[in-house]
Design a protein around this motif. Structure first.
Motif, mmCIF file in Angstrom:
data_model
loop_
_atom_site.group_PDB
_atom_site.id
_atom_site.type_symbol
_atom_site.label_atom_id
_atom_site.label_comp_id
_atom_site.label_asym_id
_atom_site.label_seq_id
_atom_site.Cartn_x
_atom_site.Cartn_y
_atom_site.Cartn_z
ATOM 1 N N GLN A 36 42.227 43.219 51.275
ATOM 2 C CA GLN A 36 41.091 44.125 51.122
ATOM 3 C C GLN A 36 40.522 44.153 49.702
ATOM 4 O O GLN A 36 39.423 44.653 49.470
ATOM 5 N N HIS A 37 41.258 43.605 48.751
ATOM 6 C CA HIS A 37 40.773 43.595 47.365
ATOM 7 C C HIS A 37 40.233 42.231 46.959
ATOM 8 O O HIS A 37 40.034 41.977 45.756
ATOM 9 N N ALA A 38 39.980 41.352 47.928
ATOM 10 C CA ALA A 38 39.544 39.993 47.606
ATOM 11 C C ALA A 38 38.240 39.989 46.804
ATOM 12 O O ALA A 38 38.097 39.227 45.842
ATOM 13 N N SER A 39 37.287 40.820 47.184
ATOM 14 C CA SER A 39 35.995 40.836 46.487
ATOM 15 C C SER A 39 36.148 41.316 45.057
ATOM 16 O O SER A 39 35.553 40.742 44.130
ATOM 17 N N GLU A 40 36.951 42.387 44.851
ATOM 18 C CA GLU A 40 37.148 42.889 43.498
ATOM 19 C C GLU A 40 37.842 41.852 42.629
ATOM 20 O O GLU A 40 37.490 41.663 41.461
ATOM 21 N N LEU A 41 38.825 41.159 43.205
ATOM 22 C CA LEU A 41 39.514 40.128 42.444
ATOM 23 C C LEU A 41 38.571 38.975 42.121
ATOM 24 O O LEU A 41 38.562 38.461 40.998
ATOM 25 N N ASN A 42 37.755 38.568 43.080
ATOM 26 C CA ASN A 42 36.803 37.488 42.844
ATOM 27 C C ASN A 42 35.810 37.868 41.744
ATOM 28 O O ASN A 42 35.469 37.039 40.882
ATOM 29 N N ASP A 43 35.330 39.097 41.758
ATOM 30 C CA ASP A 43 34.424 39.555 40.704
ATOM 31 C C ASP A 43 35.094 39.491 39.333
ATOM 32 O O ASP A 43 34.507 39.010 38.350
ATOM 33 N N ALA A 44 36.330 39.992 39.257
ATOM 34 C CA ALA A 44 37.039 40.025 37.981
ATOM 35 C C ALA A 44 37.308 38.614 37.471
ATOM 36 O O ALA A 44 37.119 38.327 36.281
ATOM 37 N N LEU A 45 37.729 37.731 38.360
ATOM 38 C CA LEU A 45 38.013 36.361 37.944
ATOM 39 C C LEU A 45 36.733 35.614 37.581
ATOM 40 O O LEU A 45 36.720 34.771 36.683
ATOM 41 N N GLY A 46 35.638 35.921 38.282
ATOM 42 C CA GLY A 46 34.367 35.294 37.954
ATOM 43 C C GLY A 46 33.928 35.605 36.537
ATOM 44 O O GLY A 46 33.317 34.761 35.860
ATOM 45 N N ARG A 47 34.254 36.791 36.065
ATOM 46 C CA ARG A 47 33.863 37.180 34.706
ATOM 47 C C ARG A 47 34.691 36.478 33.640
ATOM 48 O O ARG A 47 34.325 36.507 32.459
ATOM 49 N N ILE A 48 35.811 35.860 34.017
ATOM 50 C CA ILE A 48 36.598 35.104 33.039
ATOM 51 C C ILE A 48 36.614 33.613 33.394
ATOM 52 O O ILE A 48 37.537 32.887 33.037
ATOM 53 N N GLY A 49 35.574 33.180 34.112
ATOM 54 C CA GLY A 49 35.354 31.751 34.248
ATOM 55 C C GLY A 49 35.899 31.082 35.480
ATOM 56 O O GLY A 49 35.875 29.852 35.574
ATOM 57 N N PHE A 50 36.361 31.841 36.467
ATOM 58 C CA PHE A 50 36.839 31.238 37.699
ATOM 59 C C PHE A 50 35.688 30.991 38.658
ATOM 60 O O PHE A 50 34.642 31.659 38.605
ATOM 61 N N ARG A 51 35.890 30.031 39.548
ATOM 62 C CA ARG A 51 34.952 29.719 40.619
ATOM 63 C C ARG A 51 35.674 29.864 41.955
ATOM 64 O O ARG A 51 36.892 29.705 42.034
ATOM 65 N N ARG A 52 34.906 30.115 43.014
ATOM 66 C CA ARG A 52 35.510 30.226 44.346
ATOM 67 C C ARG A 52 35.282 28.955 45.154
ATOM 68 O O ARG A 52 34.193 28.387 45.136
ATOM 69 N N SER A 53 36.312 28.547 45.889
ATOM 70 C CA SER A 53 36.204 27.500 46.899
ATOM 71 C C SER A 53 36.966 27.980 48.115
ATOM 72 O O SER A 53 38.204 28.079 48.071
ATOM 73 N N GLN A 54 36.218 28.343 49.182
ATOM 74 C CA GLN A 54 36.800 28.936 50.380
ATOM 75 C C GLN A 54 37.592 30.190 49.981
ATOM 76 O O GLN A 54 37.023 31.108 49.408
ATOM 77 N N SER A 55 38.905 30.221 50.211
ATOM 78 C CA SER A 55 39.673 31.429 49.904
ATOM 79 C C SER A 55 40.507 31.264 48.632
ATOM 80 O O SER A 55 41.527 31.942 48.449
ATOM 81 N N VAL A 56 40.069 30.375 47.752
ATOM 82 C CA VAL A 56 40.786 30.110 46.507
ATOM 83 C C VAL A 56 39.844 30.310 45.319
ATOM 84 O O VAL A 56 38.680 29.905 45.362
ATOM 85 N N ALA A 57 40.340 30.921 44.257
ATOM 86 C CA ALA A 57 39.621 30.999 42.989
ATOM 87 C C ALA A 57 40.328 30.080 42.002
ATOM 88 O O ALA A 57 41.555 30.106 41.887
#
Length: 260
Positions: A36-57
């Motif tokens: 349930q926290h996938a979106s929040e984690l994706n947002d946080a990781l995006g701000r430090i340079g991560f990218r998403r591919s399917q269900s992996v950052a």
């Protein structure tokens, strides 16, 4: 009662040939996005340079190399130059629609043509329908496919000539992957148009950034990402304004603890 948030575990891939700089090896640090926290984690990781591919950052974590630099466009300050304004006018008749993340055969056939033209020997060249469906549909975050079509005629939908898998994050749009008709002489520079459409789309939605992934100095394939100004890069002290024609490249992005 909601489950407590757990700090994600990070893993590191084995080294493999770099697709951007000949003679170098690439390595990635990654973590899974789920729950349930996938979106929040994706947002946080995006701000430090991560990218998403399917269900992996993921993010580059290459030994002895920091050529990949995260870049994002500041939407409020974006002012298209003369060439970009001409391109916007050239394609102003296109109809753009944000569709739910559901793969279609029409999209897949467009992707196949795009890969055959632009990346015939790339790692995605052998993708089949199932691979494409996974690419689009296995998203644990708020994502969609923006389709670009020519005007409808005689009650029929216009021809699909471009598409972009896009994540909506808390502070912007992240362009995961775009593809388009690269062979139509009547529709030049569609990739550039799709980026500008996302910048304007984000600005209209009140979102301050469009994330373009990684810019690699010295790689012609990545040169286009610095054409949209103002642009910011992620360095050791966070995001900062960047002039690719004048400023040095930050040595690396903020570190995360890498766990195997």
């Amino acid at each position: 009662m909601t489950a407590p948030f757990r700090f994600p575990r990070f893993f590191v891939t084995a080294p493999s040939p770099c697709p951007y700089l000949p003679g170098r090896q690439e390595r990635k640090v990654f973590t899974e996005l789920n729950g349930q926290h996938a979106s929040e984690l994706n947002d946080a990781l995006g701000r430090i340079g991560f990218r998403r591919s399917q269900s992996v950052a993921y993010r580059p974590s290459c030994a002895g190399c920091a050529a990949c630099v995260s870049v994002r466009v500041v939407t409020e300050g974006f002012k298209p130059n003369a060439t970009q304004r001409k391109l916007l006018r050239r394609h102003e008749d296109l109809e753009a629609h944000a569709c739910r993340p559901w793969a279609t055969d029409e999209q897949f056939q467009l992707l196949r043509r795009y890969l055959a033209t632009r990346h015939p020997g790339g790692g995605m060249a052998q993708m089949d329908e199932g691979d494409y469906a996974d690419m689009v549909e296995q998203s644990p975050v708020n994502s969609y496919v923006v389709e670009y079509r020519e005007p409808a005629t005689e009650g029929k939908r216009g021809r699909l000539i471009g598409a972009c898998i896009t994540d909506r994050q808390a502070d912007g749009l992240s362009m995961i992957y775009s593809f388009f008709d690269a062979d139509d002489p009547e529709r030049p520079s569609l990739g550039n148009y799709i980026i500008m459409d996302h910048i304007l789309r984000a600005r209209d939605a009140g979102l301050p950034y469009v994330y373009l992934g990684y810019w690699v100095k010295g790689s012609e394939r990545m040169a286009y990402k610095t054409r949209y100004r103002p642009i910011e890069v992620l360095g050791p002290n966070g995001w900062a304004a960047f002039d690719p024609d004048a400023d040095p490249v930050p040595p690396h992005a903020p570190r995360v603890r890498e766990l195997v």
